[in-house]
Enzyme design. Structure first.
Site, PDB file in Angstrom:
ATOM      1  N   GLY A  86       0.822  -1.217   0.000  1.00 28.39           N
ATOM      2  CA  GLY A  86       0.000   0.000   0.000  1.00 28.39           C
ATOM      3  C   GLY A  86       0.850   1.258   0.000  1.00 28.39           C
ATOM      4  N   ARG A 121      -3.374   8.313   1.806  1.00 31.23           N
ATOM      5  CA  ARG A 121      -4.080   9.164   2.780  1.00 31.23           C
ATOM      6  C   ARG A 121      -3.174   9.599   3.933  1.00 31.23           C
ATOM      7  NH1 ARG A 121      -9.029   5.836   4.338  1.00 31.23           N
ATOM      8  NH2 ARG A 121      -9.641   7.659   5.536  1.00 31.23           N
ATOM      9  N   ASP A 139       0.132  -2.839   7.638  1.00 36.01           N
ATOM     10  CA  ASP A 139      -0.441  -1.648   8.267  1.00 36.01           C
ATOM     11  C   ASP A 139      -1.425  -2.018   9.382  1.00 36.01           C
ATOM     12  OD1 ASP A 139      -2.596  -2.596   6.853  1.00 36.01           O
ATOM     13  OD2 ASP A 139      -2.992  -0.745   5.759  1.00 36.01           O
ATOM     14  N   ASN A 179      33.301  19.301  22.086  1.00 36.79           N
ATOM     15  CA  ASN A 179      33.727  18.064  21.418  1.00 36.79           C
ATOM     16  C   ASN A 179      33.851  18.209  19.912  1.00 36.79           C
ATOM     17  OD1 ASN A 179      30.949  18.394  21.179  1.00 36.79           O
ATOM     18  ND2 ASN A 179      30.553  16.201  21.085  1.00 36.79           N
TER      19      ASN A 179
HETATM   20  C1  UD1 Z   1      -9.488  -5.474   3.089  1.00 32.13           C
HETATM   21  C2  UD1 Z   1     -10.374  -6.717   3.008  1.00 32.13           C
HETATM   22  C3  UD1 Z   1     -11.631  -6.460   3.831  1.00 32.13           C
HETATM   23  C4  UD1 Z   1     -11.269  -6.120   5.248  1.00 32.13           C
HETATM   24  C5  UD1 Z   1     -10.286  -4.944   5.298  1.00 32.13           C
HETATM   25  C6  UD1 Z   1      -9.764  -4.761   6.694  1.00 32.13           C
HETATM   26  C7  UD1 Z   1      -9.967  -7.656   0.805  1.00 32.13           C
HETATM   27  C8  UD1 Z   1     -10.492  -7.808  -0.553  1.00 32.13           C
HETATM   28  N1  UD1 Z   1     -10.697  -6.933   1.631  1.00 32.13           N
HETATM   29  O1  UD1 Z   1     -10.196  -4.408   2.477  1.00 32.13           O
HETATM   30  O2  UD1 Z   1     -12.443  -7.598   3.805  1.00 32.13           O
HETATM   31  O3  UD1 Z   1     -12.424  -5.827   5.996  1.00 32.13           O
HETATM   32  O4  UD1 Z   1      -9.167  -5.201   4.443  1.00 32.13           O
HETATM   33  O5  UD1 Z   1      -9.032  -3.590   6.774  1.00 32.13           O
HETATM   34  O6  UD1 Z   1      -8.945  -8.198   1.113  1.00 32.13           O
HETATM   35  N2  UD1 Z   1      -2.748  -4.603  -0.940  1.00 32.13           N
HETATM   36  C9  UD1 Z   1      -1.707  -4.958  -1.727  1.00 32.13           C
HETATM   37  N3  UD1 Z   1      -1.893  -5.082  -3.063  1.00 32.13           N
HETATM   38  C10 UD1 Z   1      -3.096  -4.914  -3.645  1.00 32.13           C
HETATM   39  C11 UD1 Z   1      -4.174  -4.545  -2.823  1.00 32.13           C
HETATM   40  C12 UD1 Z   1      -3.970  -4.407  -1.457  1.00 32.13           C
HETATM   41  O7  UD1 Z   1      -0.586  -5.133  -1.248  1.00 32.13           O
HETATM   42  O8  UD1 Z   1      -3.192  -5.077  -4.868  1.00 32.13           O
HETATM   43  C13 UD1 Z   1      -2.525  -4.465   0.502  1.00 32.13           C
HETATM   44  C14 UD1 Z   1      -2.754  -3.030   0.973  1.00 32.13           C
HETATM   45  O9  UD1 Z   1      -1.566  -2.306   0.975  1.00 32.13           O
HETATM   46  C15 UD1 Z   1      -3.278  -3.211   2.374  1.00 32.13           C
HETATM   47  C16 UD1 Z   1      -3.984  -4.566   2.305  1.00 32.13           C
HETATM   48  O10 UD1 Z   1      -3.461  -5.249   1.189  1.00 32.13           O
HETATM   49  O11 UD1 Z   1      -2.217  -3.298   3.308  1.00 32.13           O
HETATM   50  C17 UD1 Z   1      -5.496  -4.428   2.198  1.00 32.13           C
HETATM   51  O12 UD1 Z   1      -5.850  -3.740   1.022  1.00 32.13           O
HETATM   52  P1  UD1 Z   1      -6.951  -2.615   0.983  1.00 32.13           P
HETATM   53  O13 UD1 Z   1      -7.078  -2.131  -0.393  1.00 32.13           O
HETATM   54  O14 UD1 Z   1      -6.716  -1.638   2.079  1.00 32.13           O
HETATM   55  O15 UD1 Z   1      -8.240  -3.486   1.318  1.00 32.13           O
HETATM   56  P2  UD1 Z   1      -9.537  -3.004   2.035  1.00 32.13           P
HETATM   57  O16 UD1 Z   1     -10.451  -2.418   1.033  1.00 32.13           O
HETATM   58  O17 UD1 Z   1      -9.211  -2.227   3.246  1.00 32.13           O
HETATM   59 MG    MG Z   2      -7.550  -1.145   3.983  1.00 31.92          MG
END
Ligand code: UD1
Ligand code: MG
Length: 447
Positions: free
Chosen positions: A14, A18, A107, A371
């Site tokens: 990520g 934000r 995170d 120093n």
């Molecule tokens: C995700 C979950 C959701 C959960 C929430 C909790 C999925 C599809 N959804 O949603 O069910 O309630 O987390 O916070 O998993 N990331 C990557 N590569 C990508 C996409 C994401 O490394 O292509 C990483 C992001 O950096 C992050 C994590 O995966 O650390 C979650 O991705 P994010 O897009 O934040 O998912 P949410 O929509 O929050």
């Molecule tokens: Mg998230």
């Protein structure tokens, strides 16, 4: 604990837009340690030395950090951000068919090793996938767990959920475990036909259920799976971590007079019967031995304090400060890269940098070790039992030998022999009656 070894995949790709930061999100610190470091520590606590960390393109700082903290970990770049399932698959060969897969987020730094262990223990016969769920105060934005008793049927992302599903408050933390033999198969079977057009890791649940492999879930506190997307959430995670660290310090025998005002690092070590007065900050790398008192408003980082010493109030121990037993470092005293031997005192207003202070030496108020010459740092040696008169400047490199005495206000540039007195200032001059003559001259209108 199940016998199957575990493969941890930590998603750290990520960008954290934000956060409005030049730094990758997972490198932002909590209790003196990048968020990712907390997740790596949890993995290490579970005996996993071979985590796979998935980063985004150009995140060299994250790679360097992982290499330093967990040399056994492999690093993988997810070149396109196509979803969480896609991100896990970026770990490639690290997804070994003989290891249960546990996916963590870089995170989400507050998750406890015991919880991860509980999650992995819940996969096995009847459940190839297990999700870590929590009751959300406000479930908006989270994936919802669709359950039937102990069984997990699906995880529905907020954007894809019906109104009825959105009323569910049991949410997905994102942390998931998948049984070794089927992990890759399930991940590869996931499609991207959803509101975001992403490959959702959460869909591993439905795929497993369709194949008759089953899925389940466990619960933890919402706080433990707090995900950090904003600076405000970073502060909330910090507050939570501080509370844990304070409780641990007190449980181990330190008194924190006003715990809510003391800030600790994850590696802070406080001995027994240490008393920490209000408003003290411990940066990384501090070790405090038994019976020490850290008085109010002191700041310590990468410093060691020996038994029974008293630090502060308003003291600053910088990296390399090594304070001996029963030594005293008082108000407005700054110590950097210096060893202060047992019983030595610097009680008021001093700067001691790149120095060695012998046992029982007394450093008067206003003493400065000069120093730095604008190019290099130089060492000051102060022997055991030496006495440095107030407001002295010790121009390094310089040695004050054991038992020597420095007259107040001296500027010392050369070695002082043992037990000698050195005075390095202008001799006092006195002109009898000068002040009286001056006053009279002014009364007469003269200068
Ligand atoms: C995700 C979950 C959701 C959960 C929430 C909790 C999925 C599809 N959804 O949603 O069910 O309630 O987390 O916070 O998993 N990331 C990557 N590569 C990508 C996409 C994401 O490394 O292509 C990483 C992001 O950096 C992050 C994590 O995966 O650390 C979650 O991705 P994010 O897009 O934040 O998912 P949410 O929509 O929050
Ligand atoms: Mg998230």
């Amino acid at each position: 604990m199940p016998d199957t070894p575990c493969q941890f995949v930590i998603l750290a790709a990520g960008e954290g837009t934000r956060m409005r930061s030049a730094m990758p999100k997972v490198m932002h610190g909590i209790a003196g340690e990048p968020m990712l470091g907390h997740v790596l520590a949890a993995v290490q606590a579970l005996g996993g030395a071979e985590a796979a960390v998935v980063v985004g393109p150009g995140m060299e700082t994250v790679g360097a950090f992982v290499a330093d903290r967990m040399p056994g970990a492999s690093l993988h770049v997810q070149t396109e951000r196509l979803g969480t399932a896609h991100a896990v698959l970026a770990a490639g060969a690290a997804l070994r068919p003989d290891r249960d897969l546990v996916v963590l987020y870089g995170d989400t730094p507050l998750v406890r090793p015991q919880t991860i262990d509980r999650l992995r223990a819940s996969i096995g016969a009847g459940a190839a996938v297990a999700a870590l769920g929590f009751e959300a105060v406000d479930p908006t934005g989270y994936g919802r767990l669709l359950t039937d008793g102990e069984r997990l049927l699906a995880i529905r992302e907020h954007k894809d959920a019906s109104d009825e599903e959105r009323a569910i408050t049991l949410c997905n933390s994102g942390i998931i475990a998948i049984s070794c033999s089927v992990a890759r198969d399930l991940l590869e079977a996931i499609g991207n036909d959803n509101a975001k057009g992403e490959y959702y890791l959460t869909d591993a649940v439905e795929v497993a259920v369709e194949r008759g492999l089953g899925a389940t879930f466990i619960r933890c506190d919402e706080q433990e799976v707090l995900g950090v997307n904003t600076r405000a959430q970073l502060a909330a995670a910090e507050a939570c971590m501080q509370e844990r660290l304070r409780e641990k310090a007190m449980a181990e025998g330190a008194t924190l007079v006003a715990p809510e005002t003391v800030f600790l690092s994850t590696d802070t070590v406080l001995g027994r019967d240490v008393v920490v007065e209000p408003h003290v900050v411990f940066g990384p790398g501090v070790r405090v031995a038994d019976g020490v008192r850290i008085r109010a408003f002191s700041h310590l980082e990468q410093a060691t304090v020996g038994d029974g010493a008293v630090i502060g109030p308003y003291a600053r121990l910088r990296p390399g400060a090594d304070i001996g037993e029963k030594a005293r470092i008082g108000n407005f005293v700054e110590i950097k890269a210096a060893t202060v031997a047992a019983g030595a005192k610097a009680n008021h207003l001093a700067y001691i940098g790149n120095a060695t202070i012998g046992a029982g030496a007394n450093i008067g108020a206003g003493t400065i070790t000069c120093n730095y010459d604008g190019f290099d740092k130089h060492h000051t040696e102060i022997g055991a039992g030496a006495f440095i008169g107030s407001n002295s400047a010790l121009v390094a490199p310089v040695t004050i030998s054991d038992g020597a005495y420095i007259g107040s206000g001296s500027v010392i540039t050369r070695t002082v022999a043992p037990d000698a007195l050195a005075v390095g200032r202008a001799r006092q001059v006195e002109i009898a009656g000068w002040a009286e003559r001056k006053r009279k001259a002014r009364q007469r209108g003269e200068d």
